[in-house]
Design an enzyme around this catalytic site. Sequence first.
Site, PDB file in Angstrom:
ATOM      1  N   CYS A 134       0.862  -1.184   0.000  1.00 58.07           N
ATOM      2  CA  CYS A 134       0.000   0.000   0.000  1.00 58.07           C
ATOM      3  C   CYS A 134       0.898   1.232   0.000  1.00 58.07           C
ATOM      4  O   CYS A 134       1.885   1.278   0.742  1.00 58.07           O
ATOM      5  CB  CYS A 134      -0.871  -0.020   1.250  1.00 58.07           C
ATOM      6  SG  CYS A 134      -1.924   1.433   1.426  1.00 58.07           S
ATOM      7  N   HIS A 146      -8.823  -3.777  -2.237  1.00 54.36           N
ATOM      8  CA  HIS A 146      -7.932  -2.921  -1.448  1.00 54.36           C
ATOM      9  C   HIS A 146      -8.432  -1.466  -1.458  1.00 54.36           C
ATOM     10  O   HIS A 146      -8.500  -0.807  -0.412  1.00 54.36           O
ATOM     11  CB  HIS A 146      -6.514  -3.017  -2.031  1.00 54.36           C
ATOM     12  CG  HIS A 146      -5.480  -2.205  -1.315  1.00 54.36           C
ATOM     13  ND1 HIS A 146      -4.452  -2.778  -0.610  1.00 54.36           N
ATOM     14  CD2 HIS A 146      -5.311  -0.866  -1.207  1.00 54.36           C
ATOM     15  CE1 HIS A 146      -3.701  -1.817  -0.086  1.00 54.36           C
ATOM     16  NE2 HIS A 146      -4.193  -0.650  -0.437  1.00 54.36           N
ATOM     17  N   GLU A 147      -8.807  -0.974  -2.643  1.00 49.29           N
ATOM     18  CA  GLU A 147      -9.212   0.433  -2.761  1.00 49.29           C
ATOM     19  C   GLU A 147     -10.584   0.669  -2.130  1.00 49.29           C
ATOM     20  O   GLU A 147     -10.798   1.705  -1.479  1.00 49.29           O
ATOM     21  CB  GLU A 147      -9.206   0.872  -4.231  1.00 49.29           C
ATOM     22  CG  GLU A 147      -7.871   0.733  -4.950  1.00 49.29           C
ATOM     23  CD  GLU A 147      -6.697   1.372  -4.227  1.00 49.29           C
ATOM     24  OE1 GLU A 147      -6.900   2.302  -3.424  1.00 49.29           O
ATOM     25  OE2 GLU A 147      -5.548   0.933  -4.451  1.00 49.29           O
ATOM     26  N   HIS A 201     -10.168   1.081   1.474  1.00 52.86           N
ATOM     27  CA  HIS A 201      -9.721   2.427   1.857  1.00 52.86           C
ATOM     28  C   HIS A 201     -10.908   3.369   2.064  1.00 52.86           C
ATOM     29  O   HIS A 201     -10.902   4.210   2.962  1.00 52.86           O
ATOM     30  CB  HIS A 201      -8.817   3.034   0.772  1.00 52.86           C
ATOM     31  CG  HIS A 201      -7.351   2.721   0.938  1.00 52.86           C
ATOM     32  ND1 HIS A 201      -6.666   2.979   2.091  1.00 52.86           N
ATOM     33  CD2 HIS A 201      -6.447   2.180   0.071  1.00 52.86           C
ATOM     34  CE1 HIS A 201      -5.392   2.614   1.939  1.00 52.86           C
ATOM     35  NE2 HIS A 201      -5.229   2.115   0.728  1.00 52.86           N
TER      36      HIS A 201
HETATM   37 ZN    ZN Z   1      -3.563   1.287  -0.085  1.00 50.96          ZN
END
Ligand code: ZN
Length: 186
Positions: free
Chosen positions: A88, A130-131, A134
């Site tokens: 990341c 993953h995004e 976030h």
């Molecule tokens: Zn990230």
Amino acid sequence: MPIQSIRLFGDPVLTTPALEVSVFDKELRTLVSDLTETMHDAPGAGLAAPQIGVSLRVFVWDVDDNLGHLINPTLDLSSDMQDGEEGCLSFPGLLYETPRAMRAVAKGFNMHGEPVTIEGSELLARCLQHETDHLDGIVFIDRLVTEERKRAMADIRNSDWFGSAIQSGLEPRIKISPHTTNGLGF
Ligand code: ZN
């Protein structure tokens, strides 16, 4: 458009759920452009708006020559999983074996407010998960198995960049897996 500085773990914006985009205007298109330039400059394979300090549900990716962006995403995940290392841009230099669903279907909008569906497997599926995490205030170390997570926390404490987050008075907020006590609270 300017390249933005990337927020590092320890910054509260990374553990705060982002807001839905309600206005698809020039400002939003500038945000997508800034995210894309900042991702390419890093360089990285994906970047979410909270990582540049903007708490809105927007992210960009560039995976296997597939460049895109998505706004207000929702995800459908396959039950089959994939293994693989993940990193990341908000945790410079750190990579960990991170379990993810093998396939993902992300629905949302493009910067013109038109509905779009993105289907991905393997690396793109990993990126979409993953995004989207976030945008929910979840960082990838929250997805690690216990032993890997302990290793990650030790690495983070020993990293050069984490010192700067502590000096600026920002404490990390760590999410603990709800399963570690078999459902018993204390
Ligand atoms: Zn990230």
